[in-house]
Design an enzyme around this catalytic site. Structure first.
Site, PDB file in Angstrom:
ATOM      1  N   GLN A  94       0.817  -1.209   0.000  1.00 51.15           N
ATOM      2  CA  GLN A  94       0.000   0.000   0.000  1.00 51.15           C
ATOM      3  C   GLN A  94       0.855   1.266   0.000  1.00 51.15           C
ATOM      4  O   GLN A  94       0.333   2.352  -0.268  1.00 51.15           O
ATOM      5  CB  GLN A  94      -0.918   0.012   1.228  1.00 51.15           C
ATOM      6  N   ARG A 105      -9.631  -0.028   7.533  1.00 52.64           N
ATOM      7  CA  ARG A 105     -10.645   0.867   6.970  1.00 52.64           C
ATOM      8  C   ARG A 105     -10.991   1.992   7.940  1.00 52.64           C
ATOM      9  O   ARG A 105     -12.148   2.300   8.207  1.00 52.64           O
ATOM     10  CB  ARG A 105     -11.894   0.100   6.562  1.00 52.64           C
ATOM     11  N   CYS A 106      -9.946   2.595   8.469  1.00 53.54           N
ATOM     12  CA  CYS A 106     -10.116   3.796   9.283  1.00 53.54           C
ATOM     13  C   CYS A 106      -8.777   4.515   9.293  1.00 53.54           C
ATOM     14  O   CYS A 106      -7.790   4.013   8.778  1.00 53.54           O
ATOM     15  CB  CYS A 106     -10.568   3.473  10.703  1.00 53.54           C
ATOM     16  N   GLU A 127     -13.230   5.464   4.315  1.00 53.38           N
ATOM     17  CA  GLU A 127     -13.253   4.753   5.596  1.00 53.38           C
ATOM     18  C   GLU A 127     -14.362   5.213   6.519  1.00 53.38           C
ATOM     19  O   GLU A 127     -14.655   4.575   7.526  1.00 53.38           O
ATOM     20  CB  GLU A 127     -11.879   4.900   6.261  1.00 53.38           C
TER      21      GLU A 127
END
Length: 811
Positions: free
Chosen positions: A242, A389-390, A765
């Protein structure tokens, strides 16, 4: 302009720029099976790696016998820590300033830890050879409870640093203690709590809020292909990264290979969700194996390995206290968090924030006094703590404050919406300075909540719920109705280099644009998409900035040999940081194009104005030059004072984070006899500032909410007392299907960020951040009428049944 010139609205529509629901250009290849993932990469002579992993959570490695494995035809090598130690590669730095074993060095600290790396001619031989490696272990006491890990007589896990009194983030008070991180005013907060406890006109509520350990579980597991070309000294690694540039820098620091001789490539990635930010032993071992053998080496983990050993998320124990007047005005918030980091501190948080952005735990509320402390702790679990996802622990913070608000509402016998509305930060208070150090950029919380309440007929839902309770008490139904309310404020767009870095790398991002003579465009960015639709949305940002249709703009990412340096995609950084870099680079292009247009039209620069896709002479609209014309002119006109060509690079360091927010309401029916939960309705309103592509936003919201459903209703990485992972397969680890996922209703308000070039805030997110608390609040709310206050997640059927059983609802 002349009568042949299309109107501005028509030309803007053809650009497919900001606000256009443009179809994702990436999907053409994906739906035809033409994606190019790590496991699709095949190279001549390529070998395959697989790990021998520990069955124990804590044990000494007495011996490793490789003989039988090496005797198997097709096995090329078996690497252990002893083989890596001469290269100083048996340990590696983590992104959190700790260090982590690449292969077990003397002992193992969690089940599934890497002990040896087998290299063979194919995956099947490697797997067979793994079974032939004989490892003798001596079991040691196991601790999986972070509170017990700090007991005076707890087993020492990290013997390598047992005597170190200082860690990367300050003093350590116990061999299993990592750090203590504090924000806010402890003395003032304690004074507020003490005063409220003694006052007849105030209340204090206290609760332990646990956010259980879960896992991102992306569709594609982690993997890489490492190829060392010994002729030119160039190392190339294709991987599920990523943050490819950060991986290149770390690989250089670990290996000693000059950074310009390392090429990191992130091809298509099948989901990341934070778990592919860090560096894993598989990457290091594949690189070493390629250097040793001189041929490419592939390593791809299987699903069980992914669940038991790749970075986890959450595992926060948050003890909270909140003080308020009896009419519902919050006066103080206190939070002490015990953070279970597993065997190594391998979180991917900015260096100055070892607990991430947990200090956003005041949420959307005007809380004048607050204090937060976080203790990081080692246990015999897998390391990680990624931003699933935050944005760096924001989901934990949001879940904490939203549960505390509901608990306070119960204490005050007040509707949870009324309590929220009473304490929201007002629109006229922005920019707002929170008690824990953040400056919120913009918001309009009351408007968002009021819009949602009206859309779902909130008062009507409460009347229906009350009627359901009465029907239940009369024995007419066995189902209760829960209404979940949440309002979240997320902090994304890390971030300003002045306070956000990872291993010393400032968290800016970048965009390089080249406009070709014919008017088509190549844009390269320091990010990497894992399904977010970057090739679509970044082209839309640029289309609006430079007046060239998005269909003529190609976006490239993920190759460190061609992309400008950037810190990658995670924590909703893409739009707030890289999107801003794209906009700023586009404006540099436009500024140069304006000078070219002025020379061609024989006017001063200031005599021109921008009109969608062209520069027009003020007062003479029939005289203009389009960007396509200017692109060609940049390559064939000798404009005085200007270099030929039309290119620009922007490295964007944001002045502040961005603060998207949202208001969510869910309605569920719960069968008290089976514990089954049916999500009848979910209404999600998001405010992400300027909306680039409404269709992609809706897709992001649907995806994030479905992951919230998973987390709340059963997704968990659970351990027994011996450190065995009990949910290490998809038979036990809950992934929702179309059966469990409800129909989502989405909505929005638009409150642009005042400091972002296009006003965008990020959204990928947000639905997970707000969705978890919304759904958990609904489960707890269903039982409120019977005296229930709080139950820990996850709320699977068994645990929900136990709530009803504990309340005596089974007769």
């Amino acid at each position: 302009m002349n009568e042949q010139t299309p109107p501005a609205t028509e030309r803007a529509e053809k650009l497919k720029g900001l606000g256009c629901a443009r179809k994702r250009v990436e999907d053409a290849r994906f739906i035809q099976g033409k994606g190019n993932y790590v496991d699709d990469i095949k190279m001549p002579g390529m070998l395959f790696g697989d790990f021998v992993r520990s069955p124990y959570a804590h044990a000494r490695v007495v011996s490793v016998d490789k003989a039988a494995a090496l005797a198997l035809p097709g096995v090329v090598a078996v690497l252990t820590a002893a083989d890596l130690e001469p290269l100083n590669l048996h340990w590696m730095p983590t992104l959190a300033g700790d260090k982590q074993m690449v292969l077990a060095d003397g002992k193992v600290l969690f089940q599934g830890q890497e002990v040896a790396f087998v290299v063979a001619e194919d995956r099947y031989i490697a797997a067979d050879a793994v079974e032939l490696v004989e490892v003798e272990y001596e079991e040691l006491p196991v601790v999986t409870d972070p509170f017990k890990a700090l007991d005076p007589d707890a087993p020492v896990l990290r013997e390598d640093i047992a005597d170190q009194k200082e860690g990367a983030h300050g003093p350590r008070r116990h061999p299993n203690h990592i750090f203590t991180w504090e924000q806010g005013d402890e003395a003032a907060t304690n004074a507020v709590l003490a005063g409220a406890a003694q006052s007849e006109n105030a209340v204090v509520v206290e609760e332990m809020i646990q956010y259980h350990r879960c896992h991102p579980c992306p569709l594609e597991t982690c993997g890489c292909v490492a190829s060392m070309d010994k002729v030119n000294g160039k190392l190339t690694v294709w991987g599920t990264f990523q943050a490819p540039h950060a991986v290149r820098t770390i690989a250089s620091l670990i290996s000693g290979i000059a950074e310009h001789n390392i090429r990191i490539v992130s091809p298509d990635i099948g989901g990341g969700f934070g778990t592919k930010v860090g560096v894993y032993p598989g990457y290091i071992c594949a690189i070493v194996a390629s250097i040793v053998t001189g041929v490419p080496v592939k390593w791809v983990e299987d699903r069980i390995e992914n669940l038991i050993a790749t970075a986890f998320a959450r595992d926060y124990w948050m003890q909270g206290k909140i003080a308020a007047t009896k009419d519902g005005k919050i006066t103080g918030l206190w939070c002490h968090t015990t953070a279970d980091h597993g065997a190594f501190d391998a979180c991917a948080d900015p260096s100055k924030f070892p607990a991430g952005f947990m200090n956003i735990c005041t949420g959307s509320y005007d809380i004048p006094t607050a204090w937060l402390a976080v203790d990081g702790v080692y246990t015999n679990k897998a390391p990680g703590g990624v931003a699933y996802r935050c944005s760096f622990r924001v989901t934990e913070a949001s879940y904490f404050i939203e549960r505390m608000i509901d608990i306070l509402a119960i204490k005050l016998d007040m509707d949870p919406v009324e309590l929220r509305m009473k304490n929201f930060i007002r629109k006229d208070q922005f920019p707002y300075q929170s008690a824990l150090g953040w400056e919120y950029d913009s918001g309009d919380y009351h408007t968002a909540m009021e819009k949602v309440l009206k859309a779902v007929d909130y008062d009507g839902l409460r009347r229906e719920q009350a009627a359901r309770v009465e029907a239940f008490k009369r024995g007419e139904t066995r189902k209760l109705m829960g209404i979940g309310v949440s309002h979240f404020t997320e902090i994304v767009g890390a971030g300003p280099v002045k306070n956000c870095d990872i291993l010393g790398l400032g968290m800016f991002d970048s965009c390089a644009i080249r406009i070709h003579p014919t008017g088509s465009v190549t844009a390269r960015l320091g990010t990497i998409s894992q399904g977010q639709g970057h090739a679509t949305t970044f082209a839309q940002i640029l289309a609006s900035e430079i007046g060239i249709p998005a269909d003529d703009i190609t976006v490239e990412e993920g190759d460190t040999d061609t992309a400008p340096y950037g810190l990658g995609t995670y924590g909703s950084r893409s739009t707030p940081v890289a999107g801003a870099a794209a906009a700023m680079a586009g404006r540099k292009i436009r500024a140069k194009a304006q000078m070219i247009a002025a020379w061609l039209l024989e006017v001063h620069d200031d005599d021109l104005e921008w009109d969608v896709d062209r520069f027009v002479v003020k007062g003479a609209p029939e005289r203009f030059k389009t960007m396509t014309e200017l692109a060609f002119a940049a390559y064939n006109q000798a404009v005085p004072g200007l270099e030929p060509g039309l290119e620009a690079v922007s490295y964007y360091d944001p002045p502040n984070m961005t603060f998207p927010f949202g208001a969510y309401i869910s309605v569920m029916d719960i069968d008290v006899d089976t514990g089954e939960v049916e999500i009848r309705r979910f209404y999600a309103l998001d405010d992400c500032g300027t909306r680039i592509n409404p269709m992609i936003i809706e897709g992001q919201v649907h995806g994030g909410l479905t992951e919230a459903v998973a987390i709340v209703l059963g997704q968990e990485i659970a351990y027994d007392e011996d450190g065995n992972v009990m949910t290490g397969t998809l038979m036990d680890f809950f992934l929702p299907t179309a059966v469990e996922a409800p129909h989502y209703e989405t909505d929005h308000t638009t409150t642009p960020s005042p400091h972002h070039p296009i006003g965008a805030k990020g959204v990928g997110e947000s639905p997970n951040v707000g969705g978890v608390s919304c759904l958990a609040n609904a489960v707890n709310d269903a039982f409120r009428a019977f005296g229930h206050v709080h139950a820990q997640m996850p709320h699977d059927h068994w645990r929900v049944w136990k709530i009803a059983e504990g309340l005596g609802l089974h007769g």
